[in-house]
Design a protein around this motif. Structure first.
Motif, PDB file in Angstrom:
ATOM      1  N   ILE A  91       0.833  -1.210   0.000  1.00 14.43           N
ATOM      2  CA  ILE A  91       0.000   0.000   0.000  1.00 14.43           C
ATOM      3  C   ILE A  91       0.864   1.255   0.000  1.00 14.43           C
ATOM      4  O   ILE A  91       0.629   2.193  -0.777  1.00 14.43           O
ATOM      5  CB  ILE A  91      -0.969  -0.018   1.201  1.00 14.43           C
ATOM      6  N   LEU A  92       1.875   1.311   0.875  1.00 10.80           N
ATOM      7  CA  LEU A  92       2.757   2.485   0.918  1.00 10.80           C
ATOM      8  C   LEU A  92       3.527   2.658  -0.388  1.00 10.80           C
ATOM      9  O   LEU A  92       3.735   3.779  -0.851  1.00 10.80           O
ATOM     10  CB  LEU A  92       3.743   2.374   2.081  1.00 10.80           C
ATOM     11  N   GLY A  93       3.952   1.543  -0.977  1.00 14.11           N
ATOM     12  CA  GLY A  93       4.695   1.607  -2.230  1.00 14.11           C
ATOM     13  C   GLY A  93       3.860   2.083  -3.401  1.00 14.11           C
ATOM     14  O   GLY A  93       4.395   2.517  -4.421  1.00 14.11           O
ATOM     15  N   PHE A  94       2.547   2.005  -3.261  1.00 11.86           N
ATOM     16  CA  PHE A  94       1.667   2.485  -4.323  1.00 11.86           C
ATOM     17  C   PHE A  94       1.213   3.926  -4.093  1.00 11.86           C
ATOM     18  O   PHE A  94       1.157   4.720  -5.022  1.00 11.86           O
ATOM     19  CB  PHE A  94       0.443   1.572  -4.436  1.00 11.86           C
ATOM     20  N   ILE A  95       0.910   4.274  -2.855  1.00  8.30           N
ATOM     21  CA  ILE A  95       0.337   5.589  -2.563  1.00  8.30           C
ATOM     22  C   ILE A  95       1.391   6.695  -2.489  1.00  8.30           C
ATOM     23  O   ILE A  95       1.205   7.778  -3.052  1.00  8.30           O
ATOM     24  CB  ILE A  95      -0.485   5.532  -1.255  1.00  8.30           C
ATOM     25  N   LEU A  96       2.498   6.448  -1.791  1.00  7.02           N
ATOM     26  CA  LEU A  96       3.476   7.519  -1.571  1.00  7.02           C
ATOM     27  C   LEU A  96       4.131   8.048  -2.852  1.00  7.02           C
ATOM     28  O   LEU A  96       4.379   9.256  -2.942  1.00  7.02           O
ATOM     29  CB  LEU A  96       4.531   7.069  -0.565  1.00  7.02           C
ATOM     30  N   PRO A  97       4.438   7.229  -3.869  1.00  6.26           N
ATOM     31  CA  PRO A  97       4.956   7.826  -5.099  1.00  6.26           C
ATOM     32  C   PRO A  97       3.958   8.765  -5.779  1.00  6.26           C
ATOM     33  O   PRO A  97       4.354   9.798  -6.325  1.00  6.26           O
ATOM     34  CB  PRO A  97       5.258   6.615  -5.997  1.00  6.26           C
ATOM     35  N   ILE A  98       2.677   8.454  -5.698  1.00  6.80           N
ATOM     36  CA  ILE A  98       1.669   9.331  -6.302  1.00  6.80           C
ATOM     37  C   ILE A  98       1.574  10.644  -5.534  1.00  6.80           C
ATOM     38  O   ILE A  98       1.531  11.729  -6.126  1.00  6.80           O
ATOM     39  CB  ILE A  98       0.305   8.616  -6.360  1.00  6.80           C
ATOM     40  N   VAL A  99       1.570  10.549  -4.207  1.00 10.38           N
ATOM     41  CA  VAL A  99       1.515  11.760  -3.372  1.00 10.38           C
ATOM     42  C   VAL A  99       2.735  12.643  -3.625  1.00 10.38           C
ATOM     43  O   VAL A  99       2.617  13.864  -3.779  1.00 10.38           O
ATOM     44  CB  VAL A  99       1.415  11.377  -1.876  1.00 10.38           C
ATOM     45  N   ASN A 100       3.912  12.033  -3.708  1.00  6.82           N
ATOM     46  CA  ASN A 100       5.118  12.824  -3.915  1.00  6.82           C
ATOM     47  C   ASN A 100       5.262  13.310  -5.350  1.00  6.82           C
ATOM     48  O   ASN A 100       5.941  14.306  -5.590  1.00  6.82           O
ATOM     49  CB  ASN A 100       6.342  12.028  -3.475  1.00  6.82           C
ATOM     50  N   ALA A 101       4.623  12.671  -6.304  1.00  4.50           N
ATOM     51  CA  ALA A 101       4.591  13.207  -7.663  1.00  4.50           C
ATOM     52  C   ALA A 101       3.779  14.500  -7.695  1.00  4.50           C
ATOM     53  O   ALA A 101       4.164  15.473  -8.353  1.00  4.50           O
ATOM     54  CB  ALA A 101       4.003  12.178  -8.626  1.00  4.50           C
ATOM     55  N   VAL A 102       2.682  14.522  -6.953  1.00  4.83           N
ATOM     56  CA  VAL A 102       1.880  15.747  -6.851  1.00  4.83           C
ATOM     57  C   VAL A 102       2.683  16.828  -6.144  1.00  4.83           C
ATOM     58  O   VAL A 102       2.673  18.000  -6.552  1.00  4.83           O
ATOM     59  CB  VAL A 102       0.541  15.468  -6.122  1.00  4.83           C
ATOM     60  N   ARG A 103       3.391  16.450  -5.080  1.00  2.00           N
ATOM     61  CA  ARG A 103       4.235  17.428  -4.371  1.00  2.00           C
ATOM     62  C   ARG A 103       5.316  17.973  -5.290  1.00  2.00           C
ATOM     63  O   ARG A 103       5.634  19.163  -5.250  1.00  2.00           O
ATOM     64  CB  ARG A 103       4.859  16.795  -3.134  1.00  2.00           C
ATOM     65  N   ALA A 104       5.917  17.124  -6.123  1.00  2.36           N
ATOM     66  CA  ALA A 104       6.962  17.576  -7.051  1.00  2.36           C
ATOM     67  C   ALA A 104       6.388  18.513  -8.098  1.00  2.36           C
ATOM     68  O   ALA A 104       7.049  19.481  -8.499  1.00  2.36           O
ATOM     69  CB  ALA A 104       7.625  16.374  -7.714  1.00  2.36           C
TER      70      ALA A 104
END
Length: 120
Positions: A91-104
């Motif tokens: 779950i973390l490996g799927f959600i956190l890259p998406i969240v940090n892509a938005v942050r980037a």
């Protein structure tokens, strides 16, 4: 006459977003979640503003996920707690890259929690 090397870094938020989202290749084709961001980071860390910070965060996060997954496998024998660990890693490996892509894309720094700093 003294020559001063003024290296200017270009702002490329789209490349930062793509770098974060390439971590999801592990879910699509089974591999590439570590190799692809590593290649992008190594090839453009000196040319893109913020790539060094984001690339290190991505690599530390991916290495931490691999380590947590490896530790969760023997923990399955301990009342099945490893299964919860593996589900959490997925779950973390799927959600956190998406969240940090938005942050980037918004120009913010990456924020991967529970990450061990292998590369500083």
């Amino acid at each position: 006459m003294e020559v001063i090397n003024q290296s200017t870094l270009r702002v490329d938020r789209q490349l930062l977003v793509i770098t974060h989202l390439t971590q999801l290749l592990s879910y699509i084709i089974g591999f590439g979640g570590l190799i692809t961001p590593l290649i992008i980071w190594l090839s453009s860390r000196d040319r893109v503003e913020g790539m060094d910070e984001h690339g290190k965060a991505i690599l530390n996060f991916q290495l931490s996920l691999i380590l947590y997954f490896i530790f969760s496998i023997p923990a399955i024998l301990l009342l099945g707690l490893g299964i919860l660990g593996i589900i959490g890693v997925i779950i973390l490996g799927f959600i956190l890259p998406i969240v940090n892509a938005v942050r980037a894309s918004n120009g913010e720094s990456p924020s991967y929690f529970m990450t061990i700093r292998f590369i500083s």
